[in-house]
Structures are given as structure tokens and as C-alpha cells.
Design an enzyme around this catalytic site. Structure first.
Site, short mmCIF file in Angstrom:
data_model
loop_
_atom_site.label_atom_id
_atom_site.label_comp_id
_atom_site.label_asym_id
_atom_site.label_seq_id
_atom_site.Cartn_x
_atom_site.Cartn_y
_atom_site.Cartn_z
N ASP A 156 0.86 -1.19 0.00
CA ASP A 156 0.00 0.00 0.00
C ASP A 156 0.89 1.24 0.00
O ASP A 156 2.09 1.17 0.31
CB ASP A 156 -0.91 0.01 1.23
CG ASP A 156 -1.88 1.18 1.18
OD1 ASP A 156 -2.59 1.32 0.17
OD2 ASP A 156 -1.91 1.99 2.12
N CYS A 175 -10.99 3.15 -1.74
CA CYS A 175 -9.80 3.78 -1.17
C CYS A 175 -9.57 3.09 0.16
O CYS A 175 -10.52 2.88 0.93
CB CYS A 175 -10.04 5.28 -0.97
SG CYS A 175 -8.74 6.10 -0.03
N1 DGL Z 1 -4.02 3.84 -0.57
C1 DGL Z 1 -4.67 4.83 -1.40
C2 DGL Z 1 -5.81 4.17 -2.21
O1 DGL Z 1 -6.39 3.19 -1.80
C3 DGL Z 1 -5.22 5.99 -0.60
C4 DGL Z 1 -4.14 6.89 -0.02
C5 DGL Z 1 -3.24 7.53 -1.07
O2 DGL Z 1 -3.68 8.48 -1.74
O3 DGL Z 1 -2.11 7.08 -1.17
O4 DGL Z 1 -6.12 4.66 -3.27
#
Ligand code: DGL
Length: 246
Positions: A7, A180
């Protein structure tokens, strides 16, 4: 099986927790790119470069499978990662759409996709939903909600005002894809705002998808998780262990 979870930062804990709770794998290597989060507001080329650099990180970990928990990377960088990796790399978009289709049989139902600016702009979810026959689809990138989650403000007047800011002009959806990693944290606030609405969570969606694809054996196992991060690794380890125990 040794599985990687990638992530942009700590948001992927929501996906990690589902994998651990379902006791899917023997060992998970979690990598959060905390030094460079957020990805969602960045240029496509930058995110692809970060995604390929994450593969370099996983090189020494002898993975059987890599799960991209980040929606932004899943829409922007997944193909590039799949081309470079010698093991399967899976993202969360198709599992999310399939989970939605399994829970919302009415194709006339209204679906709301909540993601980062990159995820919404790519229209990856919207296209896959259209292929499944859903044509009443709205998409929204409520960027401030990511910051509120990072501040731990899951509820209260600031959250209520922010939800109203982004959602007051929308037609009430029947189902929402939490596209998200941060948004499962505020699922209760979102559900309260819209009333009785179906919420699709990437973590739960990927577990069902992996099961259908034969990646999960019937034997359940306690999962050993090792946390890595590009910055503040110790903090990530502490928070991650707390989160999966919660
Ligand atoms: N991990 C990102 C997503 O799921 C959210 C946070 C980011 O913008 O890095 O799109």
C-alpha cells in the site's frame, strides 16, 4: 504461502486485517510506502514508478503472491507490476466490482464509487461496472476524508460537515464501493449519512475473490505478519500490530 501486501502507506491495514481475520495465509509481508504517501493525488507516471520500486523491495522476500491493497496502484500500476513480477500480482478493482455484483442483483441500482482523484479519473471502476451492466454510477473523490482518517477523526462535527460537503449534491446510492483503503475506517459514518446502503470493502472483496480463484486452501492458519515501511518503520509495526489485533 508467503504473500506480500503493498500500500502507499498505512491505509492497506484495512485489507491486511481481512486477510488475517480470515486466516488465509501463513505469512504476510506488508510494505507501506510511508515516505511518499499519498499516491492518490500524484501523476500516473510517478505512481507506476513507485509501484515498480515496490517490486524491487519485495525481490528478497520470495513471495508466492502479491496483493496490491492500494486502489490507486491497482488502477494505475497493476499491469506494469504484473509484467515485471515472476509471481502473480493481484489488485482490488475486479474483486470490488465482483463483490458489488454479488450483493446488488438489481442492475438498475445506483452505485457510488468513492476513491482518490487518480482512481476516479482513471474510470477503471466505472468501466468494469458498466461491463457488469450497472449504468447508474456516480464517482466522487472526497480528498479531505483521507486527511480526516489520517488524523483519526472518524466521526464528529468535522466528519459530518465534510461528508455533507462532498455528498449533499449526490443522488442517494443503493451501494457504495469504498475504493480507497482509508474509507472502511469511516464506514459507520458513511452508512449513517446515507441511511441503509450497501458498502463494499476491498478487504472482504479480495478474500472472496482469492477463494474463488483457488488461491486459498481450506486449511486455516495463524498468520505471521512482518511490517516494512519506507519511513517510520517502527511506528508502522506498532500501529499495524495494534490494528490487526483490534
Ligand atoms: N491507498 C490509497 C488508495 O487506496 C489511498 C491513499 C493515497 O492516496 O495514497 O487509493
Amino acid at each position: 504461502m508467503r504473500v506480500g501486501v503493498f500500500d502507499s502507506g498505512l491505509g492497506g491495514f484495512t485489507v491486511l486485517k481481512s486477510l488475517v481475520d480470515h486466516r488465509c495465509f501463513d505469512e504476510i509481508v506488508y510494505f507501506g510506502d510511508t515516505a511518499r504517501v499519498p499516491y492518490g493525488s500524484k501523476d500516473r507516471n510517478t505512481v507506476v514508478r513507485y509501484a515498480l520500486e515496490a517490486l524491487e523491495f519485495f525481490e528478497n522476500h520470495d513471495l508466492d503472491l502479491l496483493i496490491v491493497a492500494c486502489n490507486t496502484v491497482s488502477v494505475v500500476g497493476l499491469e506494469a507490476m504484473q509484467e515485471m513480477a515472476s509471481y502473480p500480482v493481484v489488485g482490488v478493482v475486479e474483486p470490488g466490482v465482483q463483490a458489488l455484483a454479488a450483493s446488488l442483483p438489481d442492475k438498475q441500482g445506483r452505485v457510488l464509487v468513492l476513491g482518490t482523484a487518480s482512481t476516479v479519473r482513471s474510470a477503471a471502476y466505472q468501466h468494469q461496472l458498466a461491463e457488469q451492466g450497472y449504468h447508474h454510477v456516480d464517482a466522487c473523490a472526497p480528498a479531505l476524508l483521507v486527511s480526516l482518517v489520517e488524523e483519526g477523526l472518524f466521526d464528529g462535527p468535522v466528519m459530518a460537515a465534510t461528508l455533507d460537503h462532498y455528498f449533499s449534491g449526490l443522488t442517494r446510492p443503493d451501494a457504495i464501493i469504498l475504493a480507497c483503503t482509508h474509507f472502511p475506517h469511516i464506514a459507520p459514518a458513511i452508512r449513517r449519512y446515507f441511511g441503509n446502503v450497501l458498502l463494499v470493502h476491498s478487504g472482504e472483496a479480495i478474500v472472496s475473490w482469492l477463494r474463488r480463484r483457488g488461491y486459498l486452501s481450506d486449511t486455516v492458519c495463524d498468520t505471521r505478519v512482518r511490517f516494512y515501511a519506507s519511513e517510520n518503520a517502527h511506528r508502522v509495526q506498532t500501529l499495524g500490530a495494534q490494528f490487526i489485533a483490534s
